[in-house]
Scaffold this motif. Structure first.
Motif, PDB file in Angstrom:
ATOM      1  N   VAL A   1      45.250  28.702 -27.653  1.00 37.31           N
ATOM      2  CA  VAL A   1      43.764  28.406 -27.171  1.00 37.31           C
ATOM      3  C   VAL A   1      42.714  29.646 -28.313  1.00 37.31           C
ATOM      4  O   VAL A   1      42.023  28.999 -29.018  1.00 37.31           O
ATOM      5  CB  VAL A   1      42.779  28.659 -26.161  1.00 37.31           C
ATOM      6  CG1 VAL A   1      40.885  27.970 -25.972  1.00 37.31           C
ATOM      7  CG2 VAL A   1      43.712  27.106 -24.493  1.00 37.31           C
ATOM      8  N   LEU A   2      42.805  30.395 -27.976  1.00 43.68           N
ATOM      9  CA  LEU A   2      42.152  31.504 -29.112  1.00 43.68           C
ATOM     10  C   LEU A   2      42.910  31.173 -30.347  1.00 43.68           C
ATOM     11  O   LEU A   2      41.935  31.743 -30.891  1.00 43.68           O
ATOM     12  CB  LEU A   2      42.922  33.135 -28.665  1.00 43.68           C
ATOM     13  CG  LEU A   2      42.050  33.471 -26.980  1.00 43.68           C
ATOM     14  CD1 LEU A   2      41.892  34.711 -27.215  1.00 43.68           C
ATOM     15  CD2 LEU A   2      40.496  33.507 -27.252  1.00 43.68           C
ATOM     16  N   ASP A   3      43.651  31.581 -30.109  1.00 41.68           N
ATOM     17  CA  ASP A   3      44.295  31.617 -31.667  1.00 41.68           C
ATOM     18  C   ASP A   3      44.160  29.831 -32.467  1.00 41.68           C
ATOM     19  O   ASP A   3      44.291  29.875 -34.337  1.00 41.68           O
ATOM     20  CB  ASP A   3      46.092  31.616 -32.326  1.00 41.68           C
ATOM     21  CG  ASP A   3      46.958  32.849 -31.421  1.00 41.68           C
ATOM     22  OD1 ASP A   3      45.430  33.455 -31.511  1.00 41.68           O
ATOM     23  OD2 ASP A   3      47.151  32.878 -31.139  1.00 41.68           O
ATOM     24  N   SER A   4      44.742  29.218 -32.155  1.00 41.14           N
ATOM     25  CA  SER A   4      43.674  27.350 -32.424  1.00 41.14           C
ATOM     26  C   SER A   4      42.259  27.641 -33.176  1.00 41.14           C
ATOM     27  O   SER A   4      41.899  26.689 -33.277  1.00 41.14           O
ATOM     28  CB  SER A   4      44.240  26.635 -31.826  1.00 41.14           C
ATOM     29  OG  SER A   4      43.304  26.282 -30.688  1.00 41.14           O
ATOM     30  N   LEU A   5      41.120  28.630 -31.815  1.00 39.63           N
ATOM     31  CA  LEU A   5      40.215  28.718 -32.979  1.00 39.63           C
ATOM     32  C   LEU A   5      39.263  29.404 -34.258  1.00 39.63           C
ATOM     33  O   LEU A   5      40.244  30.000 -35.232  1.00 39.63           O
ATOM     34  CB  LEU A   5      39.191  29.744 -31.984  1.00 39.63           C
ATOM     35  CG  LEU A   5      39.203  29.290 -30.309  1.00 39.63           C
ATOM     36  CD1 LEU A   5      38.879  30.436 -29.888  1.00 39.63           C
ATOM     37  CD2 LEU A   5      38.901  27.589 -29.620  1.00 39.63           C
ATOM     38  N   HIS A   6      38.665  28.418 -34.477  1.00 31.76           N
ATOM     39  CA  HIS A   6      37.806  28.296 -36.122  1.00 31.76           C
ATOM     40  C   HIS A   6      37.209  29.700 -35.514  1.00 31.76           C
ATOM     41  O   HIS A   6      36.955  30.346 -36.788  1.00 31.76           O
ATOM     42  CB  HIS A   6      36.805  27.712 -36.602  1.00 31.76           C
ATOM     43  CG  HIS A   6      37.652  26.385 -37.270  1.00 31.76           C
ATOM     44  ND1 HIS A   6      38.848  26.259 -37.577  1.00 31.76           N
ATOM     45  CD2 HIS A   6      37.890  25.068 -36.199  1.00 31.76           C
ATOM     46  CE1 HIS A   6      39.465  25.162 -37.766  1.00 31.76           C
ATOM     47  NE2 HIS A   6      39.254  23.965 -37.134  1.00 31.76           N
ATOM     48  N   ASP A   7      36.701  29.943 -34.406  1.00 35.86           N
ATOM     49  CA  ASP A   7      35.346  31.379 -34.688  1.00 35.86           C
ATOM     50  C   ASP A   7      37.057  32.776 -34.972  1.00 35.86           C
ATOM     51  O   ASP A   7      38.114  32.304 -33.938  1.00 35.86           O
ATOM     52  CB  ASP A   7      34.872  31.202 -33.735  1.00 35.86           C
ATOM     53  CG  ASP A   7      34.144  30.013 -33.518  1.00 35.86           C
ATOM     54  OD1 ASP A   7      33.781  29.630 -34.218  1.00 35.86           O
ATOM     55  OD2 ASP A   7      33.532  30.442 -32.109  1.00 35.86           O
ATOM     56  N   GLY A   8      36.609  33.865 -35.082  1.00 41.44           N
ATOM     57  CA  GLY A   8      37.314  35.182 -34.019  1.00 41.44           C
ATOM     58  C   GLY A   8      36.383  35.942 -33.190  1.00 41.44           C
ATOM     59  O   GLY A   8      35.809  35.841 -33.428  1.00 41.44           O
TER      60      GLY A   8
ATOM     61  N   GLY B   1      34.321  45.527 -19.171  1.00 39.16           N
ATOM     62  CA  GLY B   1      34.468  45.402 -21.252  1.00 39.16           C
ATOM     63  C   GLY B   1      33.920  44.251 -21.630  1.00 39.16           C
ATOM     64  O   GLY B   1      32.942  43.726 -21.031  1.00 39.16           O
ATOM     65  N   ALA B   2      33.817  43.959 -23.260  1.00 38.08           N
ATOM     66  CA  ALA B   2      32.632  43.303 -23.850  1.00 38.08           C
ATOM     67  C   ALA B   2      33.522  42.060 -24.642  1.00 38.08           C
ATOM     68  O   ALA B   2      34.757  42.443 -24.903  1.00 38.08           O
ATOM     69  CB  ALA B   2      31.643  43.751 -24.875  1.00 38.08           C
ATOM     70  N   VAL B   3      33.838  41.008 -24.878  1.00 34.78           N
ATOM     71  CA  VAL B   3      33.805  40.361 -25.340  1.00 34.78           C
ATOM     72  C   VAL B   3      32.417  39.586 -26.537  1.00 34.78           C
ATOM     73  O   VAL B   3      31.633  39.510 -26.558  1.00 34.78           O
ATOM     74  CB  VAL B   3      34.964  38.473 -25.047  1.00 34.78           C
ATOM     75  CG1 VAL B   3      33.772  38.338 -24.109  1.00 34.78           C
ATOM     76  CG2 VAL B   3      35.410  37.855 -25.909  1.00 34.78           C
ATOM     77  N   ALA B   4      32.897  39.120 -28.146  1.00 34.82           N
ATOM     78  CA  ALA B   4      32.655  38.961 -29.447  1.00 34.82           C
ATOM     79  C   ALA B   4      33.298  37.442 -30.008  1.00 34.82           C
ATOM     80  O   ALA B   4      34.115  37.947 -30.207  1.00 34.82           O
ATOM     81  CB  ALA B   4      32.101  39.666 -30.110  1.00 34.82           C
ATOM     82  N   ALA B   5      32.693  36.744 -30.197  1.00 34.56           N
ATOM     83  CA  ALA B   5      32.614  35.784 -31.133  1.00 34.56           C
ATOM     84  C   ALA B   5      32.298  35.403 -32.440  1.00 34.56           C
ATOM     85  O   ALA B   5      31.113  35.244 -32.307  1.00 34.56           O
ATOM     86  CB  ALA B   5      33.483  34.074 -30.409  1.00 34.56           C
TER      87      ALA B   5
END
Length: 685
Positions: free
Chosen positions: A167-174, A270-274
């Motif tokens: 799912v993450l690798d298919s995203l257009h977002d980093g 932790g933290a996450v950013a897109a």
């Protein structure tokens, strides 16, 4: 990672039933083959004090041995193990029928209590099982249950991880995540691509974590400004703009979301950013702004020089490049001349050398004119570049794009832009520059039409007055002398008729010349006169015309000299070019009634042949220079001196020259007299 406000529930997963946990049948056999299963079989053999032990699991619809110990694993009674599997109860068989040896089997359960396997202890000799041995086998079965449960859990975690990675690798977002100490623990493929060749930072304290990061205003970000660090401090960030400047100075624009990761106890784990790449959207917005600025400049300015600077400024600002040039082509001369230049204020590479002209096919601009299509050079500093090293080398320019400015099929100029970085071709930039070049072409064509319209409106009344005068004068003379002849008696006719008839004949010839020249001029303008294009030695044509004029002026005060090359061959119509030379020489002699010097020169200047005819005659006033080639126009000095003429000779000459893709104009002249210059291309157009 959504970009819209969905209300209180935004960003939360939809309530659904939890996914079914995989059972033993869902797992691949390889998870249980060898390794821990064999070790468990060895422990079972030791606990039951037997030479042979096996671990069997119900895989692929049948009981299969996954772990074994001892020499007689193949002799373990399969029917007894199947009974354990089907009944879910232990099976204890001492030596004797029905088993060919002593057998002890305990069921293995999964996390839901379902019997999924059998722990079997086997002794080919006589055996009476003790309570300790039976308990050891039961303990081994419990360990096997834990093993199955653990393998199922691991498989579930691995499957979830694979799903998440996909799912993450298919995203257009980093997407990037860090733990509570700021160490990066998750980076998807798009994020790696965003980093490009830059080193991937280890944690938020790594200087690489802020390298090239700019805020919305273009200011460098500090470590405290980083989205993940702010998210670790509990901040939730939505749709914040971020600019990343690569090592090649190219800018990319992003919308960034960030939030803390909260654990079960409420602590920040932790933290996450897109990061969503919005460079194309921002570029589209800037392109629209650029096109609007270009349209406003072309609508508000009256000259291409004034409009060109504003257009080039908009282009340079939009592309983030450093220099732009607008060239206008002089087709007869075969050269392009700079009409407007613009260099970005932030350019630190020194003055950019711009040649005063470029020949047809010379340099990037001349080549774009020649091939009539956009040309992109990713680096003009490379060998065999179309840009001279004196321009591209020392000024530190690299990428360059040249787009022809056209009106229909005619090329009017070239728009050329330069960057200080190496850039690969981009269709969007080429399309933008092509659209802007089309606007400039329409502007130039519109200005030409407007200028012609103003000239037409200004000269219409004068033209009508002139043509009526030129026609009325001979008609009046013819009419007058006809009346005189009609009223004369026989004696008067005998005495005066020859002179009167001569006047009538002279004025009739004048009318015929005017009508013939008007018809010829109209045919030239409309293309009804065919023009041949063959190799013509212009020097020979001029030499013949000069020789005839010298013969005609022999014994007069007019001297004709020439400066001609041995040969000068160009494409054209020999008869029409001779007509041009005859008209110019005839005018030079005619407008030197008191004698003087007529000089004819032919030379090559670049890719153009230049024919100049100079005289020291009466000349023209400064305010009459622009009108000298208008139809039926005659200068005041010619009228005052009663020098005969129709005022159509130079108009016909100009039409012939234009049909040869050339130009004709009054050149600078020192002292009394006039110099007319004709410029003709050396190559066919």
């Amino acid at each position: 990672m959504g970009r819209t406000d969905a209300g209180d529930g935004a960003g939360r997963a939809r309530d659904t039933a939890p996914p079914r946990a995989p059972g033993l049948a869902d797992l691949p056999r390889e998870l249980f083959a060898g390794g821990s299963a064999d070790q468990l079989a060895a422990l079972l053999a030791q606990a039951a004090d037997v030479p042979t032990a096996t671990i069997g699991l119900a895989l692929d619809g049948a009981l299969q041995t996954c772990g074994s110990h001892g020499p007689d694993a193949a002799r373990v009674p399969a029917d007894l193990a199947a009974r354990v599997l089907s009944t879910g109860a232990a099976v204890i068989v001492p030596d004797g029928p029905p088993a060919p040896g002593a057998y002890l089997g305990q069921p293995v359960h999964d996390q839901d209590g379902v019997v999924v396997g059998v722990c079997s202890a086997y002794d080919p000799g006589p055996r009476a099982w003790t309570a300790e041995q039976i308990a050891g086998c039961a303990a081994a079965a419990r360990v096997a249950t834990q093993l199955v449960t653990e393998q199922i859990a691991r498989h579930l975690i691995d499957r979830q991880r694979r799903f998440l990675d996909a799912v993450l690798d298919s995203l257009h977002d980093g997407v990037v995540a860090c733990d509570a100490d700021g160490r990066f623990v998750l980076i998807n493929q798009q994020m790696f691509r965003l980093w490009g060749n830059a080193p991937v930072p280890d944690d938020l304290d790594d200087p690489a974590a802020v390298e090239g990061l700019l805020d919305e205003l273009g200011q460098p970000m500090t470590r405290q400004d980083v989205i993940l660090r702010r998210a670790l401090q509990g901040e939730v960030i939505r749709n914040e703009r971020l600019v990343v400047q690569g090592r090649n100075r190219r800018m990319r624009h992003y919308l960034v979301d960030g939030q803390p990761i909260i654990g079960p106890d409420g602590d920040t784990q932790g933290a996450v950013a897109a990061m969503q790449d919005v460079t194309r959207q921002r570029r589209a917005e800037r392109f629209r702004s650029c096109e609007l600025a270009v349209a406003n400049a072309l609508a508000e300015e009256n000259t291409v020089e004034a409009a060109g600077r504003r257009v080039l400024e908009a282009v340079v600002s939009t592309l983030g490049w450093v220099h732009a040039e607008l060239w206008l082509v002089d087709v007869p001369a075969g050269v392009a001349l700079p009409a407007a230049l613009w260099t970005a204020p932030y350019w630190q590479g020194g003055d950019i050398e711009v040649p005063p002209e470029l020949a047809f096919g010379e340099g990037l601009t001349g080549r774009a004119w020649q091939v009539a299509k956009p040309l992109w050079l990713r680096d003009i500093g490379q060998p065999q570049s179309l840009i001279p090293l004196r321009t591209g080398g020392w000024s530190k320019l690299h990428a360059a794009l040249a787009v022809p400015v056209q009106d229909g099929r005619d090329i009017l100029g070239v728009l050329t832009v330069f960057a200080d970085t190496v850039e690969d071709p981009e269709d969007e930039l080429v399309a933008l520059l092509a659209g802007i070049a089309a606007h400039i072409g329409q502007f130039l064509a519109r200005r030409l039409v407007e200028d012609l319209q103003r000239q037409l409106n200004r000269s219409k009344d004068e033209y009508l007055a002139l043509i009526s005068h030129e026609l009325r004068t001979p008609l009046t003379a013819i009419s007058t002398y006809t009346e005189l002849l009609r009223g004369a008696d026989a004696q008067g006719l005998a005495a005066d008729a020859p002179a009167m008839l001569e006047v009538i004949e002279r004025n009739t010839a004048q009318l015929r010349r005017i009508i013939d020249e008007l018809l010829e001029l109209s045919a030239l303008d409309t293309g009804h006169i065919a023009m041949s294009t063959v190799p013509v030695d212009l020097a020979a044509v001029v030499a013949e015309a000069v020789q005839e004029v010298r013969a005609e002026t022999e014994g007069t005060a007019v001297t004709v000299t020439s400066d001609l090359p041995e040969a000068l061959v160009l494409p054209g119509d020999p008869a029409r070019l001779r007509q041009v030379v005859d008209n110019l020489l005839g005018n030079a002699v005619k407008y030197s009634p008191d004698g003087g010097q007529v000089t004819v020169r032919v030379r090559i200047n670049g890719g153009v042949a230049e024919l100049t005819v100079s005289d020291t005659g009466i000349g023209v006033t400064e305010d009459e220079r622009e009108r000298l080639f208008d139809r039926m126009y005659r200068s005041n000095r010619a009228r005052n001196r009663a020098i005969p003429g129709t005022g159509l000779g130079l108009s016909v000459t100009r039409a012939i020259v234009q049909r040869h893709h050339g130009t004709i104009e009054l050149a600078d002249h020192e002292g009394p007299g006039t110099t007319v210059m004709v410029r003709l291309p050396m190559e066919a157009r």
